[in-house]
Motif scaffolding. Structure first.
Motif, PDB file in Angstrom:
ATOM      1  N   LYS A   7       0.831  -1.194   0.000  1.00  0.00           N
ATOM      2  CA  LYS A   7       0.000   0.000   0.000  1.00  0.00           C
ATOM      3  C   LYS A   7       0.870   1.250   0.000  1.00  0.00           C
ATOM      4  CE  LYS A   7      -4.245  -1.489   2.125  1.00  0.00           C
ATOM      5  NZ  LYS A   7      -5.191  -1.250   3.186  1.00  0.00           N
ATOM      6  N   ASN A   8       0.375   2.265  -0.681  1.00  0.00           N
ATOM      7  CA  ASN A   8       0.991   3.582  -0.737  1.00  0.00           C
ATOM      8  C   ASN A   8       2.322   3.626  -1.478  1.00  0.00           C
ATOM      9  OD1 ASN A   8      -1.166   4.631   0.789  1.00  0.00           O
ATOM     10  ND2 ASN A   8      -0.151   4.004   2.665  1.00  0.00           N
ATOM     11  N   LYS A   9       2.707   2.571  -2.115  1.00  0.00           N
ATOM     12  CA  LYS A   9       3.924   2.605  -2.909  1.00  0.00           C
ATOM     13  C   LYS A   9       3.523   2.943  -4.334  1.00  0.00           C
ATOM     14  CE  LYS A   9       6.767  -0.085   0.078  1.00  0.00           C
ATOM     15  NZ  LYS A   9       7.798  -1.071   0.209  1.00  0.00           N
ATOM     16  N   THR A  10       4.155   3.967  -4.870  1.00  0.00           N
ATOM     17  CA  THR A  10       3.734   4.463  -6.172  1.00  0.00           C
ATOM     18  C   THR A  10       4.802   4.345  -7.242  1.00  0.00           C
ATOM     19  OG1 THR A  10       4.387   6.704  -5.562  1.00  0.00           O
ATOM     20  CG2 THR A  10       2.093   6.087  -5.160  1.00  0.00           C
ATOM     21  N   TRP A  11       6.041   4.021  -6.877  1.00  0.00           N
ATOM     22  CA  TRP A  11       7.135   3.933  -7.846  1.00  0.00           C
ATOM     23  C   TRP A  11       7.775   2.562  -7.808  1.00  0.00           C
ATOM     24  CZ3 TRP A  11       8.707   7.394 -11.452  1.00  0.00           C
ATOM     25  CH2 TRP A  11       8.095   8.643 -11.404  1.00  0.00           C
ATOM     26  N   THR A  29       9.764  -1.655  -4.935  1.00  0.00           N
ATOM     27  CA  THR A  29       8.789  -0.573  -4.962  1.00  0.00           C
ATOM     28  C   THR A  29       9.124   0.452  -3.885  1.00  0.00           C
ATOM     29  OG1 THR A  29       7.295  -1.837  -3.549  1.00  0.00           O
ATOM     30  CG2 THR A  29       6.941  -1.981  -5.928  1.00  0.00           C
ATOM     31  N   GLN A  31       7.804   4.375  -1.888  1.00  0.00           N
ATOM     32  CA  GLN A  31       6.718   5.302  -1.594  1.00  0.00           C
ATOM     33  C   GLN A  31       6.895   6.635  -2.294  1.00  0.00           C
ATOM     34  OE1 GLN A  31       6.468   5.525   2.648  1.00  0.00           O
ATOM     35  NE2 GLN A  31       5.362   3.605   2.804  1.00  0.00           N
ATOM     36  N   SER A  32       8.139   7.035  -2.530  1.00  0.00           N
ATOM     37  CA  SER A  32       8.354   8.351  -3.137  1.00  0.00           C
ATOM     38  C   SER A  32       9.244   8.252  -4.372  1.00  0.00           C
ATOM     39  CB  SER A  32       8.984   9.310  -2.130  1.00  0.00           C
ATOM     40  OG  SER A  32      10.336   8.975  -1.921  1.00  0.00           O
ATOM     41  N   THR A  54       5.944   4.531 -12.555  1.00  0.00           N
ATOM     42  CA  THR A  54       4.864   4.568 -11.572  1.00  0.00           C
ATOM     43  C   THR A  54       4.056   3.275 -11.650  1.00  0.00           C
ATOM     44  OG1 THR A  54       3.506   5.747 -13.168  1.00  0.00           O
ATOM     45  CG2 THR A  54       4.646   7.089 -11.524  1.00  0.00           C
ATOM     46  N   ASN A  58      -1.684   4.777 -10.432  1.00  0.00           N
ATOM     47  CA  ASN A  58      -1.205   6.155 -10.342  1.00  0.00           C
ATOM     48  C   ASN A  58      -1.143   6.809 -11.714  1.00  0.00           C
ATOM     49  OD1 ASN A  58      -0.510   6.282  -7.414  1.00  0.00           O
ATOM     50  ND2 ASN A  58       0.687   4.514  -8.021  1.00  0.00           N
TER      51      ASN A  58
END
Length: 76
Positions: A7-11, A29, A31-32, A54, A58
């Motif tokens: 969760k909350n990992k975008t890259w 993966t 988060q930022s 990404t 996202n």
């Protein structure tokens, strides 16, 4: 390709696992974008041909080829 998503990992950053093989890759993966940039640069220095981008869903979707990692990682 193996993706370890949370969760909350975008890259993500995908990189080759051993010398001479462009077919065996691992993916981590992050988060930022900054974390992904730092890791991708480390993999680039180790000549592991990183690819970054990404994760779905996202938007906007971004893919950074191994040829563009160095310039992408130095952007603010």
């Amino acid at each position: 390709m193996i993706v370890r998503a949370a969760k909350n990992k975008t890259w993500f950053v995908s990189y080759k696992t051993r010398a001479g093989s462009h077919h065996e890759r691992m993916t981590d993966t992050f988060q930022s974008e900054d974390e992904a940039k730092q890791f991708a640069m480390r993999m680039l220095k180790e000549k592991k041909y990183p690819v970054a981008g990404t994760l779905n869903p996202n938007q906007p979707r971004q893919i950074i080829s191994s040829f563009r990692v160095a310039s992408w990682a130095t952007l603010d």
